[in-house]
Design a protein around this motif. Structure first.
Motif, PDB file in Angstrom:
ATOM      1  N   VAL A  20       0.857  -1.187   0.000  1.00  0.00           N
ATOM      2  CA  VAL A  20       0.000   0.000   0.000  1.00  0.00           C
ATOM      3  C   VAL A  20       0.892   1.237   0.000  1.00  0.00           C
ATOM      4  CG1 VAL A  20      -1.814   1.282   1.194  1.00  0.00           C
ATOM      5  CG2 VAL A  20      -1.771  -1.224   1.305  1.00  0.00           C
ATOM      6  N   ALA A  21       0.587   2.203  -0.877  1.00  0.00           N
ATOM      7  CA  ALA A  21       1.337   3.463  -0.921  1.00  0.00           C
ATOM      8  C   ALA A  21       0.810   4.398   0.158  1.00  0.00           C
ATOM      9  CB  ALA A  21       1.200   4.103  -2.290  1.00  0.00           C
ATOM     10  N   VAL A  22       1.712   4.862   1.022  1.00  0.00           N
ATOM     11  CA  VAL A  22       1.299   5.753   2.119  1.00  0.00           C
ATOM     12  C   VAL A  22       2.042   7.091   2.091  1.00  0.00           C
ATOM     13  CG1 VAL A  22       0.598   3.879   3.657  1.00  0.00           C
ATOM     14  CG2 VAL A  22       2.980   4.691   3.687  1.00  0.00           C
ATOM     15  N   GLU A  23       3.028   7.236   1.223  1.00  0.00           N
ATOM     16  CA  GLU A  23       3.779   8.492   1.171  1.00  0.00           C
ATOM     17  C   GLU A  23       2.855   9.654   0.800  1.00  0.00           C
ATOM     18  OE1 GLU A  23       7.626  10.545  -1.126  1.00  0.00           O
ATOM     19  OE2 GLU A  23       6.981   8.503  -1.618  1.00  0.00           O
ATOM     20  N   GLY A  24       2.999  10.764   1.529  1.00  0.00           N
ATOM     21  CA  GLY A  24       2.187  11.940   1.261  1.00  0.00           C
ATOM     22  C   GLY A  24       0.854  11.952   1.971  1.00  0.00           C
ATOM     23  N   LEU A  25       0.544  10.889   2.734  1.00  0.00           N
ATOM     24  CA  LEU A  25      -0.718  10.828   3.470  1.00  0.00           C
ATOM     25  C   LEU A  25      -0.508  11.232   4.924  1.00  0.00           C
ATOM     26  CD1 LEU A  25      -2.137   7.400   2.192  1.00  0.00           C
ATOM     27  CD2 LEU A  25      -2.583   9.685   1.278  1.00  0.00           C
ATOM     28  N   THR A  26      -1.511  11.854   5.520  1.00  0.00           N
ATOM     29  CA  THR A  26      -1.479  12.104   6.959  1.00  0.00           C
ATOM     30  C   THR A  26      -1.814  10.798   7.680  1.00  0.00           C
ATOM     31  OG1 THR A  26      -3.828  12.697   7.066  1.00  0.00           O
ATOM     32  CG2 THR A  26      -2.252  14.469   6.591  1.00  0.00           C
ATOM     33  N   GLU A  27      -1.650  10.799   8.998  1.00  0.00           N
ATOM     34  CA  GLU A  27      -1.997   9.603   9.769  1.00  0.00           C
ATOM     35  C   GLU A  27      -3.457   9.221   9.550  1.00  0.00           C
ATOM     36  OE1 GLU A  27       1.020  10.089  13.613  1.00  0.00           O
ATOM     37  OE2 GLU A  27      -0.994  10.959  13.678  1.00  0.00           O
ATOM     38  N   THR A  28      -4.332  10.218   9.541  1.00  0.00           N
ATOM     39  CA  THR A  28      -5.765   9.956   9.362  1.00  0.00           C
ATOM     40  C   THR A  28      -6.055   9.366   7.994  1.00  0.00           C
ATOM     41  OG1 THR A  28      -6.304  11.784  10.855  1.00  0.00           O
ATOM     42  CG2 THR A  28      -8.063  10.996   9.401  1.00  0.00           C
ATOM     43  N   LYS A  29      -5.478   9.970   6.941  1.00  0.00           N
ATOM     44  CA  LYS A  29      -5.711   9.492   5.584  1.00  0.00           C
ATOM     45  C   LYS A  29      -5.127   8.095   5.372  1.00  0.00           C
ATOM     46  CE  LYS A  29      -7.854  13.094   3.891  1.00  0.00           C
ATOM     47  NZ  LYS A  29      -9.286  13.001   3.441  1.00  0.00           N
ATOM     48  N   ALA A  30      -3.952   7.834   5.957  1.00  0.00           N
ATOM     49  CA  ALA A  30      -3.351   6.505   5.835  1.00  0.00           C
ATOM     50  C   ALA A  30      -4.216   5.450   6.515  1.00  0.00           C
ATOM     51  CB  ALA A  30      -1.951   6.509   6.436  1.00  0.00           C
ATOM     52  N   ALA A  31      -4.763   5.782   7.686  1.00  0.00           N
ATOM     53  CA  ALA A  31      -5.642   4.850   8.386  1.00  0.00           C
ATOM     54  C   ALA A  31      -6.897   4.563   7.563  1.00  0.00           C
ATOM     55  CB  ALA A  31      -6.013   5.415   9.746  1.00  0.00           C
ATOM     56  N   GLN A  32      -7.443   5.602   6.922  1.00  0.00           N
ATOM     57  CA  GLN A  32      -8.632   5.406   6.089  1.00  0.00           C
ATOM     58  C   GLN A  32      -8.332   4.514   4.887  1.00  0.00           C
ATOM     59  OE1 GLN A  32      -9.829   9.406   5.145  1.00  0.00           O
ATOM     60  NE2 GLN A  32     -10.805   9.763   7.140  1.00  0.00           N
ATOM     61  N   ARG A  33      -7.172   4.724   4.263  1.00  0.00           N
ATOM     62  CA  ARG A  33      -6.811   3.898   3.104  1.00  0.00           C
ATOM     63  C   ARG A  33      -6.634   2.442   3.514  1.00  0.00           C
ATOM     64  NH1 ARG A  33      -2.396   5.795  -1.236  1.00  0.00           N
ATOM     65  NH2 ARG A  33      -4.173   7.184  -1.636  1.00  0.00           N
ATOM     66  N   LEU A  34      -5.947   2.202   4.629  1.00  0.00           N
ATOM     67  CA  LEU A  34      -5.737   0.820   5.075  1.00  0.00           C
ATOM     68  C   LEU A  34      -7.050   0.177   5.487  1.00  0.00           C
ATOM     69  CD1 LEU A  34      -2.440   1.206   7.159  1.00  0.00           C
ATOM     70  CD2 LEU A  34      -2.701   0.256   4.869  1.00  0.00           C
ATOM     71  N   THR A  35      -7.934   0.959   6.089  1.00  0.00           N
ATOM     72  CA  THR A  35      -9.240   0.413   6.469  1.00  0.00           C
ATOM     73  C   THR A  35     -10.006  -0.061   5.246  1.00  0.00           C
ATOM     74  OG1 THR A  35      -9.373   1.847   8.421  1.00  0.00           O
ATOM     75  CG2 THR A  35     -11.440   0.935   7.598  1.00  0.00           C
ATOM     76  N   GLN A  36      -9.978   0.734   4.169  1.00  0.00           N
ATOM     77  CA  GLN A  36     -10.661   0.337   2.940  1.00  0.00           C
ATOM     78  C   GLN A  36     -10.065  -0.943   2.369  1.00  0.00           C
ATOM     79  OE1 GLN A  36     -13.448   1.654   1.610  1.00  0.00           O
ATOM     80  NE2 GLN A  36     -13.497   2.958   3.445  1.00  0.00           N
ATOM     81  N   GLU A  37      -8.746  -1.098   2.452  1.00  0.00           N
ATOM     82  CA  GLU A  37      -8.107  -2.316   1.953  1.00  0.00           C
ATOM     83  C   GLU A  37      -8.496  -3.526   2.788  1.00  0.00           C
ATOM     84  OE1 GLU A  37      -6.330  -2.730  -0.799  1.00  0.00           O
ATOM     85  OE2 GLU A  37      -6.654  -0.619  -1.310  1.00  0.00           O
ATOM     86  N   TYR A  38      -8.568  -3.347   4.118  1.00  0.00           N
ATOM     87  CA  TYR A  38      -8.916  -4.465   4.992  1.00  0.00           C
ATOM     88  C   TYR A  38     -10.381  -4.860   4.864  1.00  0.00           C
ATOM     89  CZ  TYR A  38      -4.545  -5.122   7.510  1.00  0.00           C
ATOM     90  OH  TYR A  38      -3.256  -5.450   7.830  1.00  0.00           O
ATOM     91  N   LYS A  39     -11.211  -3.931   4.401  1.00  0.00           N
ATOM     92  CA  LYS A  39     -12.633  -4.264   4.234  1.00  0.00           C
ATOM     93  C   LYS A  39     -12.835  -5.336   3.170  1.00  0.00           C
ATOM     94  CE  LYS A  39     -14.982  -0.075   5.799  1.00  0.00           C
ATOM     95  NZ  LYS A  39     -15.828   1.085   5.416  1.00  0.00           N
ATOM     96  N   LYS A  40     -11.837  -5.542   2.325  1.00  0.00           N
ATOM     97  CA  LYS A  40     -11.931  -6.587   1.311  1.00  0.00           C
ATOM     98  C   LYS A  40     -11.857  -7.978   1.945  1.00  0.00           C
ATOM     99  CE  LYS A  40      -9.640  -3.636  -2.127  1.00  0.00           C
ATOM    100  NZ  LYS A  40      -8.432  -3.497  -2.995  1.00  0.00           N
ATOM    101  N   TYR A  41     -11.323  -8.034   3.175  1.00  0.00           N
ATOM    102  CA  TYR A  41     -11.102  -9.328   3.807  1.00  0.00           C
ATOM    103  C   TYR A  41     -11.783  -9.449   5.175  1.00  0.00           C
ATOM    104  CZ  TYR A  41      -7.390  -9.114   0.318  1.00  0.00           C
ATOM    105  OH  TYR A  41      -6.699  -8.973  -0.858  1.00  0.00           O
ATOM    106  N   LEU A  42     -12.056  -8.311   5.836  1.00  0.00           N
ATOM    107  CA  LEU A  42     -12.662  -8.314   7.159  1.00  0.00           C
ATOM    108  C   LEU A  42     -14.004  -7.604   7.117  1.00  0.00           C
ATOM    109  CD1 LEU A  42      -9.481  -7.340   9.230  1.00  0.00           C
ATOM    110  CD2 LEU A  42     -10.350  -9.643   8.785  1.00  0.00           C
ATOM    111  N   ARG A  43     -14.916  -7.994   7.994  1.00  0.00           N
ATOM    112  CA  ARG A  43     -16.259  -7.428   7.974  1.00  0.00           C
ATOM    113  C   ARG A  43     -16.286  -6.013   8.513  1.00  0.00           C
ATOM    114  NH1 ARG A  43     -21.092 -11.046  10.130  1.00  0.00           N
ATOM    115  NH2 ARG A  43     -20.449 -12.101   8.201  1.00  0.00           N
ATOM    116  N   ASN A  44     -15.708  -5.775   9.687  1.00  0.00           N
ATOM    117  CA  ASN A  44     -15.742  -4.455  10.326  1.00  0.00           C
ATOM    118  C   ASN A  44     -14.351  -4.066  10.818  1.00  0.00           C
ATOM    119  OD1 ASN A  44     -18.697  -3.967  10.269  1.00  0.00           O
ATOM    120  ND2 ASN A  44     -18.749  -5.791  11.592  1.00  0.00           N
ATOM    121  N   PRO A  45     -13.446  -3.796   9.908  1.00  0.00           N
ATOM    122  CA  PRO A  45     -12.080  -3.467  10.350  1.00  0.00           C
ATOM    123  C   PRO A  45     -11.975  -2.034  10.853  1.00  0.00           C
ATOM    124  CG  PRO A  45     -12.216  -3.287   7.985  1.00  0.00           C
ATOM    125  CD  PRO A  45     -13.560  -3.787   8.441  1.00  0.00           C
ATOM    126  N   PHE A  46     -11.012  -1.848  11.736  1.00  0.00           N
ATOM    127  CA  PHE A  46     -10.648  -0.498  12.206  1.00  0.00           C
ATOM    128  C   PHE A  46      -9.132  -0.448  12.268  1.00  0.00           C
ATOM    129  CE2 PHE A  46      -9.266   2.315  15.624  1.00  0.00           C
ATOM    130  CZ  PHE A  46      -9.844   3.506  15.212  1.00  0.00           C
TER     131      PHE A  46
END
Length: 277
Positions: free
Chosen positions: A113-139
């Motif tokens: 996952v590319a995280v360069e240029g993202l804030t902590e909040t934006k990076a967490a949101q991007r990773l959450t979207q990726e984990y939703k492909k495999y987990l029901r309610n990821p955080f």
């Protein structure tokens, strides 16, 4: 008259040497374009600095925590997963995942996952979207662990100061490094920010409330705070270094001055061992 010049020459050398030592004794002192030094910040810039968030860069270390809310958990309890897989330790003892030069991190289950240029909040949101492909309610939470700034010069304990909340005020940084020393120049504290080839330089005068009201005391990670020494410190240092020179000069000049005093005594009729009769 000659003896007066002999005494004055080293004094003049000390004064001019002190001026020269000042240039070498202070960091960032030479070729500083005063016209480009920032002393005032507009209200709009100040508000933007208060809302500033650091963006992830190569070399940062990230703490990534992944949780999943199980449908069968009581009260919707979040269950921590993958924590052990995302924790690393570097040579300095700072844990976290290192962001490589390409700005992409590789983590279990979701891959790269590319995280360069993202804030902590934006990076967490991007990773959450990726984990939703495999987990029901990821955080997912993301925290940058190695944010810091440097405080140099006339403070009690100069060094690296960790920044734990994204930004820090100048007063916090000074308090964490033991406050200003007695030799600190309180009217000319420099803040160096950005690319070291083309840095932005700010100047803060802590003695004038009117100037503080239009300045910005908010520091960002990687800022360099430099507290300059007073001019007198360089002169005093020069005096200590020239102490041996004066001792040598005194040794050389003592016989000459003694001879001159005796010579003058003969000229006015005062001769050692002669009462003047």
């Amino acid at each position: 008259m000659r003896s007066l010049w002999i005494v004055m020459i080293p004094v003049m050398m000390l004064l001019f040497g002190g001026c020269s030592a000042n240039k070498e004794y202070k960091y960032f002192n030479q070729n500083l374009d005063e016209e480009k030094v920032v002393t005032e910040v507009s209200d709009e810039e100040y508000e933007a600095e208060k809302r500033y968030e650091w963006k992830i860069q190569p070399g940062d270390r990230l703490e990534i925590r992944v949780f999943n809310q199980s449908a069968s958990s009581v009260g919707g309890q979040m269950t921590s997963i993958l924590d052990q897989s995302l924790t690393y330790m570097n040579r300095s003892g700072v844990d976290g995942m290192l962001v490589p030069p390409d700005g992409k991190i590789h983590i279990p289950l979701i891959g790269t996952v590319a995280v360069e240029g993202l804030t902590e909040t934006k990076a967490a949101q991007r990773l959450t979207q990726e984990y939703k492909k495999y987990l029901r309610n990821p955080f997912v939470s993301v925290k940058i662990l190695n944010q810091r700034l440097l405080v140099l010069g006339e403070v009690g304990s100069p060094g690296v100061v960790p920044v734990n909340s994204g930004t820090m005020t100048l007063f916090e940084a000074l308090a964490m490094t033991g406050d200003l020393t007695d030799d600190a120049m309180r009217t000319n504290i420099l803040i160096i920010r950005g690319d070291l080839r083309h840095p932005q330089v700010r100047k803060v005068d802590l003695t004038d409330m009117r100037k503080l009201r239009v300045a910005s005391l908010i520091l960002r990670p990687n800022d360099i705070v430099y507290v300059q020494p007073r001019n007198m410190k360089a002169i005093m240092k020069e005096m200590v270094e020239m102490g041996s020179y004066f001792n040598f000069l005194n040794t050389i000049m003592s016989p000459f001055l003694t001879y001159q005093a005796i010579d003058q005594g003969y000229n006015i009729g005062i001769v050692p061992g002669n009462s003047g009769n």
